[in-house]
Design an enzyme around this catalytic site. Structure first.
Site, mmCIF file in Angstrom:
data_model
loop_
_atom_site.group_PDB
_atom_site.id
_atom_site.type_symbol
_atom_site.label_atom_id
_atom_site.label_comp_id
_atom_site.label_asym_id
_atom_site.label_seq_id
_atom_site.Cartn_x
_atom_site.Cartn_y
_atom_site.Cartn_z
ATOM 1 N N ASP A 180 0.777 -1.050 -0.259
ATOM 2 C CA ASP A 180 0.189 -0.143 -0.100
ATOM 3 C C ASP A 180 0.896 1.414 0.105
ATOM 4 O O ASP A 180 1.668 1.492 0.873
ATOM 5 C CB ASP A 180 -0.732 0.092 1.186
ATOM 6 C CG ASP A 180 -1.810 1.217 1.032
ATOM 7 O OD1 ASP A 180 -3.108 0.718 1.695
ATOM 8 O OD2 ASP A 180 -1.641 2.349 0.544
ATOM 9 N N ASP A 238 -3.244 2.406 -5.324
ATOM 10 C CA ASP A 238 -2.994 2.252 -5.383
ATOM 11 C C ASP A 238 -1.975 0.680 -3.685
ATOM 12 O O ASP A 238 -0.861 0.702 -3.235
ATOM 13 C CB ASP A 238 -2.302 3.476 -3.990
ATOM 14 C CG ASP A 238 -2.762 3.150 -2.495
ATOM 15 O OD1 ASP A 238 -3.821 3.093 -2.859
ATOM 16 O OD2 ASP A 238 -2.090 4.030 -1.961
ATOM 17 N N GLU A 239 -2.739 0.421 -4.145
ATOM 18 C CA GLU A 239 -2.665 -0.911 -3.324
ATOM 19 C C GLU A 239 -3.468 -2.094 -3.721
ATOM 20 O O GLU A 239 -4.318 -1.837 -4.652
ATOM 21 C CB GLU A 239 -3.578 -0.717 -1.930
ATOM 22 C CG GLU A 239 -3.955 -1.584 -0.835
ATOM 23 C CD GLU A 239 -5.132 -1.280 -0.521
ATOM 24 O OE1 GLU A 239 -5.852 -2.049 0.716
ATOM 25 O OE2 GLU A 239 -6.639 -0.097 -0.416
HETATM 26 N N1 DCP Z 1 -8.885 8.107 -1.490
HETATM 27 C C1 DCP Z 1 -9.976 8.677 -2.080
HETATM 28 N N2 DCP Z 1 -10.460 9.715 -0.855
HETATM 29 C C2 DCP Z 1 -10.938 8.200 -0.045
HETATM 30 C C3 DCP Z 1 -10.129 7.767 0.362
HETATM 31 C C4 DCP Z 1 -8.834 7.351 -0.422
HETATM 32 O O1 DCP Z 1 -9.966 9.686 -2.547
HETATM 33 N N3 DCP Z 1 -11.318 8.623 0.921
HETATM 34 C C5 DCP Z 1 -7.410 7.777 -2.526
HETATM 35 C C6 DCP Z 1 -6.773 9.244 -2.000
HETATM 36 C C7 DCP Z 1 -5.592 7.947 -1.651
HETATM 37 C C8 DCP Z 1 -5.618 6.941 -2.552
HETATM 38 O O2 DCP Z 1 -6.947 7.137 -3.086
HETATM 39 O O3 DCP Z 1 -3.971 8.367 -1.747
HETATM 40 C C9 DCP Z 1 -5.390 6.002 -1.681
HETATM 41 O O4 DCP Z 1 -5.636 5.922 -0.503
HETATM 42 P P1 DCP Z 1 -5.126 5.134 0.784
HETATM 43 O O5 DCP Z 1 -6.122 4.695 2.064
HETATM 44 O O6 DCP Z 1 -3.900 4.287 0.571
HETATM 45 O O7 DCP Z 1 -4.565 7.020 1.177
HETATM 46 P P2 DCP Z 1 -3.225 6.784 1.459
HETATM 47 O O8 DCP Z 1 -2.123 6.125 0.175
HETATM 48 O O9 DCP Z 1 -3.490 8.068 0.580
HETATM 49 O O10 DCP Z 1 -2.765 6.926 2.678
HETATM 50 P P3 DCP Z 1 -1.942 5.847 3.696
HETATM 51 O O11 DCP Z 1 -0.265 6.004 3.851
HETATM 52 O O12 DCP Z 1 -2.358 6.085 4.386
HETATM 53 O O13 DCP Z 1 -1.751 4.374 2.705
HETATM 54 MG MG MG Z 2 -1.783 4.464 0.833
#
Ligand code: DCP
Ligand code: MG
Length: 363
Positions: free
Chosen positions: A14, A109-110
């Site tokens: 992730d 991203d995952e």
């Molecule tokens: N995303 C979004 N709306 C949400 C959750 C996520 O648009 N409610 C998008 C933005 C994030 C991406 O999806 O960058 C990936 O989600 P993650 O939950 O993996 O969050 P991040 O990668 O940003 O942070 P983390 O370091 O907690 O994984």
């Molecule tokens: Mg993420």
């Protein structure tokens, strides 16, 4: 748990603060400052994600941008550039494929990777994950976190454990100890509401859940209760759902700002439809599958969602529009997300009911 299941090596990767990390990489003057990606505070926008500096102030995904700037007045909020994030996602997927073909993407991203029986690094999932993270950083300048475990559930929990830019391996002999003390809110699918409900039942950690029979858990938590029975014991036999055995294919978009009125929403459908056709075509080139039904999904400003699914003889956009109108009329609130897609027939048995419908890594 039989031996076969116990010995799987599942890696969950992730990316850290994905959208924000890309923006900061591309504009280093933002380094070290609180940064979020999302909609405008003035027009009911929401935060898609925030970097870790901003998170210290309580800024997080799905928070209103207006609230985010109240919590963190120095916050820089950037508009999302989904095309750019997809490009990074494609690069990351390409790195995964150097190690295995058994990949289940969950979002841009995952992804889960099944590294059972891997020949890389003497069969060490831990070293494979380190190498994947190193390559991602070398080739994209972005950091990722990873979890390595005998099943999907624990791999996902583990990838979150040492975030950002960290990883955790849970070997089969660690599972029992790890899961016993795991707070139930760490179980994917246990949100705020379920966590509070469990709290009222005196349940805080997974071992507290072991006191309940499968039947009782279903009584309390519906279908999810059945999974909980295994999860709280560290058991999760779900296989990865790779693109070859997916049940459905859909494209959905969350808008930076909620869209008011049916007409305005319908304007968004053609672009989504084009993207859907492109993806379907690309997918059908790899795996010929018959379409069983068309579906649309809507999420409203009150965060409730609805979906409509029906069989049609063809994939004309008008059919999606009909389904959309039906879904919209159920609430008639402003819309924050629209998704359109298809469900395939000829399912193989035993395939998990999982299709997040989100934009996913292109595998
Ligand atoms: N995303 C979004 N709306 C949400 C959750 C996520 O648009 N409610 C998008 C933005 C994030 C991406 O999806 O960058 C990936 O989600 P993650 O939950 O993996 O969050 P991040 O990668 O940003 O942070 P983390 O370091 O907690 O994984
Ligand atoms: Mg993420």
């Amino acid at each position: 748990m039989d031996n076969q299941t116990n010995n799987r090596k599942i890696v969950h990767v992730d990316m850290d603060a994905f959208y924000a990390a890309i923006e900061i990489r591309d504009n280093p003057t933002l380094q070290g400052k609180p940064v979020a990606v999302g909609g405008d505070p003035q027009s009911r926008g929401v935060i898609a994600t925030a970097n870790y500096e901003a998170r210290k102030f309580g800024v997080h995904s799905a928070l209103s941008s207006a609230m985010a700037v109240r919590l963190c007045p120095n916050l820089t909020i950037l508009h999302p550039d989904i095309g750019k994030y997809k490009n990074e996602s494609i690069k990351i997927a390409e790195i995964f494929r150097r190690f295995t073909d058994i990949i289940e993407p969950l979002s841009l991203d995952e992804a889960y990777l099944d590294m059972t029986g891997t020949e890389f690094f003497g069969g060490s999932g831990t070293l494979v994950a380190e190498e994947i993270r190193r390559l991602i950083f070398e080739e994209t300048g972005l950091t990722a976190s990873a979890g390595i475990a005998p099943n999907k559930f624990l791999a996902k929990v583990a990838s979150d454990w040492n975030k950002p830019n960290g990883q955790l391996s849970i070997s089969p002999d660690m599972v029992e100890r790890f899961v016993n003390n795991l707070p139930v809110k760490k179980i994917p699918g246990v949100g705020k509401v379920t966590d509070e409900k469990m709290s009222r039942m005196g349940v805080k950690i997974c071992s507290d859940l072991e006191a309940f029979s499968s039947k009782k858990l279903v009584e309390h938590f519906g279908k999810f209760g059945k999974s909980l029975y295994g999860l709280c014991r560290g058991i999760d036999n779900r296989e990865l759902v790779t693109s070859r055995d997916r049940k459905s294919l859909s494209v959905e978009r969350t808008f930076a700002e909620d869209i008011d009125g049916m007409e305005n929403c319908l304007e968004k459908v053609p672009a989504l439809y084009e993207e859907f056709l492109r993806r379907l075509e690309r997918y059908q080139a790899k795996a010929k599958r018959d379409v069983k039904a068309l579906h649309v999904k809507l999420k409203f400003s009150d965060f409730s969602s609805t979906s409509v699914e029906r069989h049609f003889d063809n994939l004309e956009i008008d059919n999606f529009v009909k389904l959309f109108e039906e879904g919209f009329s159920r609430k008639e609130l402003a819309v924050r997300l629209i998704g359109i897609g298809v469900r395939f027939s000829n399912l193989e048995s035993g395939v998990a009911e999982e299709d997040s419908g989100q934009l996913t890594l292109r595998i």
